[in-house]
Design a protein around this motif. Sequence first.
Motif, mmCIF file in Angstrom:
data_model
loop_
_atom_site.group_PDB
_atom_site.id
_atom_site.type_symbol
_atom_site.label_atom_id
_atom_site.label_comp_id
_atom_site.label_asym_id
_atom_site.label_seq_id
_atom_site.Cartn_x
_atom_site.Cartn_y
_atom_site.Cartn_z
ATOM 1 N N ARG A 98 43.335 -15.070 2.915
ATOM 2 C CA ARG A 98 42.820 -16.399 2.583
ATOM 3 C C ARG A 98 41.602 -16.721 3.442
ATOM 4 N NH1 ARG A 98 45.750 -19.287 -0.908
ATOM 5 N NH2 ARG A 98 47.823 -18.520 -1.409
ATOM 6 N N PHE A 99 40.724 -17.538 2.902
ATOM 7 C CA PHE A 99 39.458 -17.868 3.538
ATOM 8 C C PHE A 99 39.680 -18.391 4.953
ATOM 9 C CE2 PHE A 99 35.850 -20.669 4.450
ATOM 10 C CZ PHE A 99 34.792 -19.813 4.177
ATOM 11 N N SER A 100 38.979 -17.835 5.890
ATOM 12 C CA SER A 100 38.936 -18.196 7.314
ATOM 13 C C SER A 100 40.230 -17.894 8.061
ATOM 14 C CB SER A 100 38.535 -19.664 7.525
ATOM 15 O OG SER A 100 39.603 -20.553 7.260
ATOM 16 N N GLY A 101 41.168 -17.187 7.443
ATOM 17 C CA GLY A 101 42.360 -16.738 8.150
ATOM 18 C C GLY A 101 43.234 -17.839 8.705
ATOM 19 N N PRO A 102 43.815 -18.694 7.854
ATOM 20 C CA PRO A 102 44.685 -19.756 8.351
ATOM 21 C C PRO A 102 45.946 -19.199 9.002
ATOM 22 C CG PRO A 102 44.857 -19.587 5.973
ATOM 23 C CD PRO A 102 43.741 -18.688 6.376
ATOM 24 N N ALA A 141 45.714 -28.460 20.689
ATOM 25 C CA ALA A 141 45.934 -27.018 20.628
ATOM 26 C C ALA A 141 45.728 -26.441 19.230
ATOM 27 C CB ALA A 141 47.341 -26.688 21.119
ATOM 28 N N GLU A 142 46.125 -27.178 18.193
ATOM 29 C CA GLU A 142 46.048 -26.627 16.847
ATOM 30 C C GLU A 142 44.733 -26.930 16.152
ATOM 31 O OE1 GLU A 142 49.443 -27.344 14.373
ATOM 32 O OE2 GLU A 142 50.867 -27.023 16.023
ATOM 33 N N HIS A 143 44.018 -27.979 16.592
ATOM 34 C CA HIS A 143 42.832 -28.383 15.843
ATOM 35 C C HIS A 143 41.537 -28.441 16.652
ATOM 36 C CE1 HIS A 143 45.379 -29.014 12.449
ATOM 37 N NE2 HIS A 143 46.107 -29.909 13.086
ATOM 38 N N VAL A 144 41.589 -28.849 17.897
ATOM 39 C CA VAL A 144 40.362 -28.935 18.693
ATOM 40 C C VAL A 144 40.120 -27.611 19.419
ATOM 41 C CG1 VAL A 144 39.082 -30.209 20.439
ATOM 42 C CG2 VAL A 144 40.701 -31.425 18.963
ATOM 43 N N ALA A 145 41.024 -27.229 20.288
ATOM 44 C CA ALA A 145 40.882 -25.960 21.014
ATOM 45 C C ALA A 145 41.296 -24.764 20.160
ATOM 46 C CB ALA A 145 41.722 -26.000 22.293
ATOM 47 N N HIS A 146 41.898 -25.015 19.012
ATOM 48 C CA HIS A 146 42.383 -24.016 18.044
ATOM 49 C C HIS A 146 43.097 -22.836 18.714
ATOM 50 C CE1 HIS A 146 38.822 -21.258 18.449
ATOM 51 N NE2 HIS A 146 38.152 -22.370 18.615
ATOM 52 N N CYS A 147 43.987 -23.130 19.661
ATOM 53 C CA CYS A 147 44.772 -22.091 20.338
ATOM 54 C C CYS A 147 45.568 -21.250 19.341
ATOM 55 C CB CYS A 147 45.738 -22.719 21.338
ATOM 56 S SG CYS A 147 44.980 -23.879 22.496
ATOM 57 N N THR A 148 46.114 -21.908 18.328
ATOM 58 C CA THR A 148 46.978 -21.201 17.383
ATOM 59 C C THR A 148 46.215 -20.203 16.521
ATOM 60 O OG1 THR A 148 46.772 -23.139 15.935
ATOM 61 C CG2 THR A 148 48.759 -22.980 17.269
ATOM 62 N N PRO A 169 41.555 -21.015 -0.074
ATOM 63 C CA PRO A 169 41.488 -20.138 -1.248
ATOM 64 C C PRO A 169 41.654 -18.667 -0.882
ATOM 65 C CG PRO A 169 39.298 -20.889 -0.635
ATOM 66 C CD PRO A 169 40.253 -21.657 0.225
ATOM 67 N N ILE A 170 42.102 -17.878 -1.855
ATOM 68 C CA ILE A 170 42.229 -16.434 -1.683
ATOM 69 C C ILE A 170 40.832 -15.821 -1.551
ATOM 70 C CG2 ILE A 170 42.963 -14.292 -2.803
ATOM 71 C CD1 ILE A 170 45.313 -15.873 -1.876
ATOM 72 N N VAL A 171 40.685 -14.853 -0.662
ATOM 73 C CA VAL A 171 39.414 -14.145 -0.500
ATOM 74 C C VAL A 171 39.125 -13.345 -1.764
ATOM 75 C CG1 VAL A 171 38.219 -12.346 0.808
ATOM 76 C CG2 VAL A 171 39.631 -14.037 2.010
ATOM 77 N N GLY A 172 37.893 -13.423 -2.246
ATOM 78 C CA GLY A 172 37.516 -12.744 -3.478
ATOM 79 C C GLY A 172 37.327 -11.249 -3.323
ATOM 80 N N GLU A 173 36.952 -10.612 -4.412
ATOM 81 C CA GLU A 173 36.777 -9.158 -4.410
ATOM 82 C C GLU A 173 35.687 -8.706 -3.452
ATOM 83 O OE1 GLU A 173 36.149 -7.649 -8.289
ATOM 84 O OE2 GLU A 173 38.099 -8.285 -9.077
ATOM 85 N N ASP A 174 34.700 -9.580 -3.201
ATOM 86 C CA ASP A 174 33.624 -9.185 -2.289
ATOM 87 C C ASP A 174 34.064 -9.252 -0.830
ATOM 88 O OD1 ASP A 174 33.788 -11.901 -1.866
ATOM 89 O OD2 ASP A 174 31.679 -12.324 -2.292
ATOM 90 N N GLY A 175 35.274 -9.748 -0.563
ATOM 91 C CA GLY A 175 35.801 -9.781 0.795
ATOM 92 C C GLY A 175 35.209 -10.846 1.682
ATOM 93 N N ARG A 176 34.402 -11.749 1.124
ATOM 94 C CA ARG A 176 33.725 -12.731 1.974
ATOM 95 C C ARG A 176 34.697 -13.797 2.459
ATOM 96 N NH1 ARG A 176 27.771 -15.507 1.251
ATOM 97 N NH2 ARG A 176 27.801 -16.650 3.218
ATOM 98 N N SER A 177 34.757 -13.934 3.765
ATOM 99 C CA SER A 177 35.587 -14.962 4.383
ATOM 100 C C SER A 177 34.729 -15.667 5.431
ATOM 101 C CB SER A 177 36.838 -14.327 5.006
ATOM 102 O OG SER A 177 37.712 -15.307 5.501
ATOM 103 N N SER A 219 40.263 -24.104 8.754
ATOM 104 C CA SER A 219 41.502 -24.840 8.507
ATOM 105 C C SER A 219 42.022 -25.501 9.773
ATOM 106 C CB SER A 219 42.567 -23.908 7.918
ATOM 107 O OG SER A 219 42.771 -22.780 8.739
ATOM 108 N N ALA A 220 41.698 -24.927 10.944
ATOM 109 C CA ALA A 220 42.092 -25.566 12.209
ATOM 110 C C ALA A 220 41.225 -26.790 12.475
ATOM 111 C CB ALA A 220 41.966 -24.558 13.357
ATOM 112 N N TYR A 221 39.912 -26.610 12.442
ATOM 113 C CA TYR A 221 39.006 -27.724 12.729
ATOM 114 C C TYR A 221 39.138 -28.842 11.691
ATOM 115 C CZ TYR A 221 36.475 -24.836 16.167
ATOM 116 O OH TYR A 221 36.121 -24.074 17.247
ATOM 117 N N ALA A 222 39.496 -28.481 10.454
ATOM 118 C CA ALA A 222 39.629 -29.497 9.408
ATOM 119 C C ALA A 222 40.723 -30.503 9.729
ATOM 120 C CB ALA A 222 39.910 -28.831 8.065
ATOM 121 N N GLY A 223 41.644 -30.113 10.615
ATOM 122 C CA GLY A 223 42.713 -31.021 11.001
ATOM 123 C C GLY A 223 42.294 -32.092 11.978
#
Length: 318
Positions: free
Chosen positions: A61-65, A44-51, A264-272, A278-282
């Motif tokens: 933060r990058f990719s919205g953890p 649920a938290e890493h493969v199907a990333h339900c959370t 990491p924190i999203v930079g001034e350019d807003g790129r995420s 962070s889910a798949y990395a688990g």
Amino acid sequence: MGVVVGLAGAALAGFLGATPYAPPPADLHVARTAEQIERGRYIAEHVAHCTTCHSDVDRTRFSGPVVPGTIGRGGQAFGAAEGLPFDAWSANITPAALGDWTDGELARALTVGVDREGDALIPIMRYENYRHLCGEDVEAVVAWMRSLEPIENDVAEPRVDFPLTLLLRTVPDAAEPWACPDASTPREERGRYLTRIAGCADCHTRREGIEVVGEPFAGGNEMRMPNGAIHRTANLTPDRETGIGLWTEEGFVNRFRAHRGEQPIVGEDGRSSPMPWSAYAGMSDDDLAAIYAFLRTQEPVRNVVEQYTPPPAHVATR
């Protein structure tokens, strides 16, 4: 005219009576062992990333953890800002909201796509993929849901206009479980299972609206961010020039390893990124390597993708 209207009414009544597909829930009683709950958490938290959808996420933060302490509370909005033709909010899946559901009703919602009353769920929850969850993994996810901290959070009902309301009734379908991968399962086959549950093709195949118009896994699908930026998904086919044909297994796995830990924190350019890194990395290195092995079996597709267009405000200030 009266005959035509009568026939049309009868046809509509027949359609409404036959859809959505909603078999009776199974008489299921999940054991909820520690091992089962842990397997469900992993799925649920890493493969199907339900959370990623059923919790609060930190867009700074990058990719919205996922925000700690919010797992399962629901309430995330999905609508026009993401290019969707409806407004919907992710459900509260903690026992505070689903405590009186039976295990069979939860399993049916996951794998068929209907709620307790048999009404179709909005398919932004990819039950079209989860219908292939093997039986043991379905039970594990149900056990994990039962183990969540109850969080009170009333979530609004989705708003869907006609005629999309009729189309959505056709989406639920029978569960079609695949075999559970084990130590004897060929790596490519285990990767096929994980890739389907993770929904990789959903994003990495180009669509126009809900219609698939690109080759599977060839990327180029537009993902709109709340700040107006557009991400286009990468080509995951083994094309040597535009895909992952020159990637090694280690390089592929390392791409995910890099997102373990705090983002990491999203930079001034807003790129995420709309991808829940962070889910798949688990996922374990072995499972990530299995996904890589499966992707290597796909037909190479040459598709050059311009992966990022900045938000209009950032373009104007450059």
